[in-house]
Design a protein around this motif. Sequence first.
Motif, PDB file in Angstrom:
ATOM      1  N   LEU A 124      49.770  17.967  74.509  1.00 44.93           N
ATOM      2  CA  LEU A 124      48.843  18.323  75.281  1.00 44.93           C
ATOM      3  C   LEU A 124      49.290  19.537  76.177  1.00 44.93           C
ATOM      4  CD1 LEU A 124      46.316  17.703  77.245  1.00 44.93           C
ATOM      5  CD2 LEU A 124      47.927  16.616  78.951  1.00 44.93           C
ATOM      6  N   LEU A 125      48.445  20.520  76.142  1.00 47.53           N
ATOM      7  CA  LEU A 125      48.803  21.835  76.693  1.00 47.53           C
ATOM      8  C   LEU A 125      48.085  21.732  78.331  1.00 47.53           C
ATOM      9  CD1 LEU A 125      48.547  24.161  73.484  1.00 47.53           C
ATOM     10  CD2 LEU A 125      50.403  23.074  74.722  1.00 47.53           C
ATOM     11  N   ALA A 126      48.491  22.241  79.231  1.00 46.78           N
ATOM     12  CA  ALA A 126      48.066  22.713  80.413  1.00 46.78           C
ATOM     13  C   ALA A 126      48.596  23.450  81.097  1.00 46.78           C
ATOM     14  CB  ALA A 126      48.016  21.083  81.209  1.00 46.78           C
ATOM     15  N   ALA A 144      51.424  10.531  74.208  1.00 52.29           N
ATOM     16  CA  ALA A 144      51.414  12.127  73.955  1.00 52.29           C
ATOM     17  C   ALA A 144      52.462  12.944  74.604  1.00 52.29           C
ATOM     18  CB  ALA A 144      49.749  12.513  74.278  1.00 52.29           C
ATOM     19  N   ARG A 145      52.745  14.062  73.764  1.00 44.23           N
ATOM     20  CA  ARG A 145      53.867  14.765  74.210  1.00 44.23           C
ATOM     21  C   ARG A 145      53.144  15.960  74.985  1.00 44.23           C
ATOM     22  NH1 ARG A 145      59.037  14.118  72.172  1.00 44.23           N
ATOM     23  NH2 ARG A 145      58.805  12.628  70.346  1.00 44.23           N
ATOM     24  N   PHE A 146      53.549  16.783  76.068  1.00 43.51           N
ATOM     25  CA  PHE A 146      53.108  17.730  76.680  1.00 43.51           C
ATOM     26  C   PHE A 146      53.781  18.890  76.858  1.00 43.51           C
ATOM     27  CE2 PHE A 146      54.741  14.666  79.735  1.00 43.51           C
ATOM     28  CZ  PHE A 146      55.409  15.535  80.559  1.00 43.51           C
ATOM     29  N   LEU A 147      53.225  20.005  76.986  1.00 48.57           N
ATOM     30  CA  LEU A 147      53.641  21.306  77.444  1.00 48.57           C
ATOM     31  C   LEU A 147      52.871  21.534  78.353  1.00 48.57           C
ATOM     32  CD1 LEU A 147      55.970  23.329  77.024  1.00 48.57           C
ATOM     33  CD2 LEU A 147      54.471  24.365  75.485  1.00 48.57           C
ATOM     34  N   VAL A 148      53.395  21.691  80.017  1.00 48.92           N
ATOM     35  CA  VAL A 148      52.575  22.109  80.928  1.00 48.92           C
ATOM     36  C   VAL A 148      53.348  23.231  81.767  1.00 48.92           C
ATOM     37  CG1 VAL A 148      51.654  21.559  83.324  1.00 48.92           C
ATOM     38  CG2 VAL A 148      51.983  19.818  81.244  1.00 48.92           C
ATOM     39  N   ARG A 149      52.544  24.523  81.873  1.00 48.78           N
ATOM     40  CA  ARG A 149      53.066  25.664  82.950  1.00 48.78           C
ATOM     41  C   ARG A 149      53.130  24.938  84.353  1.00 48.78           C
ATOM     42  NH1 ARG A 149      51.789  29.585  85.837  1.00 48.78           N
ATOM     43  NH2 ARG A 149      49.368  29.176  86.226  1.00 48.78           N
ATOM     44  N   SER A 150      54.289  25.194  84.691  1.00 49.73           N
ATOM     45  CA  SER A 150      54.599  24.722  86.097  1.00 49.73           C
ATOM     46  C   SER A 150      54.290  25.963  87.448  1.00 49.73           C
ATOM     47  CB  SER A 150      55.914  24.152  86.503  1.00 49.73           C
ATOM     48  OG  SER A 150      55.836  22.731  85.694  1.00 49.73           O
ATOM     49  N   ARG A 177      60.391  27.684  85.092  1.00 48.17           N
ATOM     50  CA  ARG A 177      59.012  27.397  85.247  1.00 48.17           C
ATOM     51  C   ARG A 177      58.260  26.403  84.414  1.00 48.17           C
ATOM     52  NH1 ARG A 177      55.583  32.102  87.121  1.00 48.17           N
ATOM     53  NH2 ARG A 177      54.235  30.567  87.730  1.00 48.17           N
ATOM     54  N   TYR A 178      59.191  26.290  83.207  1.00 41.11           N
ATOM     55  CA  TYR A 178      58.423  25.432  82.029  1.00 41.11           C
ATOM     56  C   TYR A 178      59.418  24.143  81.716  1.00 41.11           C
ATOM     57  CZ  TYR A 178      55.591  29.613  81.747  1.00 41.11           C
ATOM     58  OH  TYR A 178      54.987  30.637  81.774  1.00 41.11           O
ATOM     59  N   CYS A 179      58.753  23.080  81.425  1.00 44.31           N
ATOM     60  CA  CYS A 179      59.185  21.844  81.029  1.00 44.31           C
ATOM     61  C   CYS A 179      58.571  21.068  79.925  1.00 44.31           C
ATOM     62  CB  CYS A 179      59.918  21.358  81.937  1.00 44.31           C
ATOM     63  SG  CYS A 179      58.946  20.224  83.074  1.00 44.31           S
ATOM     64  N   CYS A 180      59.266  20.454  79.217  1.00 34.60           N
ATOM     65  CA  CYS A 180      58.583  19.332  78.197  1.00 34.60           C
ATOM     66  C   CYS A 180      58.610  17.852  78.947  1.00 34.60           C
ATOM     67  CB  CYS A 180      59.193  19.391  76.871  1.00 34.60           C
ATOM     68  SG  CYS A 180      58.904  21.079  76.108  1.00 34.60           S
ATOM     69  N   ARG A 181      57.984  17.125  78.240  1.00 36.60           N
ATOM     70  CA  ARG A 181      58.005  15.605  78.585  1.00 36.60           C
ATOM     71  C   ARG A 181      59.296  15.246  78.855  1.00 36.60           C
ATOM     72  NH1 ARG A 181      56.065  11.164  74.310  1.00 36.60           N
ATOM     73  NH2 ARG A 181      58.271  10.739  74.236  1.00 36.60           N
ATOM     74  N   SER A 182      59.447  14.474  80.020  1.00 34.23           N
ATOM     75  CA  SER A 182      60.648  14.169  80.205  1.00 34.23           C
ATOM     76  C   SER A 182      60.943  12.569  79.774  1.00 34.23           C
ATOM     77  CB  SER A 182      60.873  13.978  81.880  1.00 34.23           C
ATOM     78  OG  SER A 182      59.979  13.157  82.316  1.00 34.23           O
ATOM     79  N   ALA A 183      62.117  12.216  79.401  1.00 33.15           N
ATOM     80  CA  ALA A 183      62.387  10.591  78.632  1.00 33.15           C
ATOM     81  C   ALA A 183      62.416   9.738  80.063  1.00 33.15           C
ATOM     82  CB  ALA A 183      63.710  10.881  78.089  1.00 33.15           C
TER      83      ALA A 183
END
Length: 183
Positions: A124-126, A144-150, A177-183
């Motif tokens: 998921l991109l957001a 789902a995995r995600f990549l979100v611009r924070s 300013r960016y991170c991926c899904r946290s465990a």
Amino acid sequence: MALVRPSISSLTRARRRVGAAPLRGLFETLAGPVARPGQDGSFYRGLRTVAVDGTLLHTPDETLTWRYPKRAGESLEFGYPLLRLALVECGTRALITAAFGPESEGELPYARRLLPALEKTMLLLADAAFDGNEFLHAVHQSGARFLVRSGARRVPPPPSTWATVPTSLASATASSRYCCRSA
């Protein structure tokens, strides 16, 4: 026999007579991912890329109601409900699912309605509007995995808690300013 092109008003009246149920059924039948595995722009490292974002599109309801507010310049008018948020497959722009409702509610409540369409084969991109902790946790729960611009004010969790660390982010600091899904 020559084909007759119906007028827009005829189509509108016919649509009102038929109601929303057939169109809802058609949408539910046709909506969904359409990219073949490996199709350019639709997959990243084996994950189907999908994006969530808001849009405002006036959509006729079963009956014309005047309870949905909409903007018209500086004044507030009422009319059809709005298509507020959509989950779209990247690459093909295929609509996977959508949420409808008034503009008075923010994007995150509508985004939660889209979560059942996510699955573990998706990335998921957001944008920054979707970087809320509760929403990201719900996306994580979907598999789902995600990549979100924070946003600039968001402090991501330490990299040691990330499930995946893209190469370009491996040296990220707490001010990233960016991170991926946290465990």
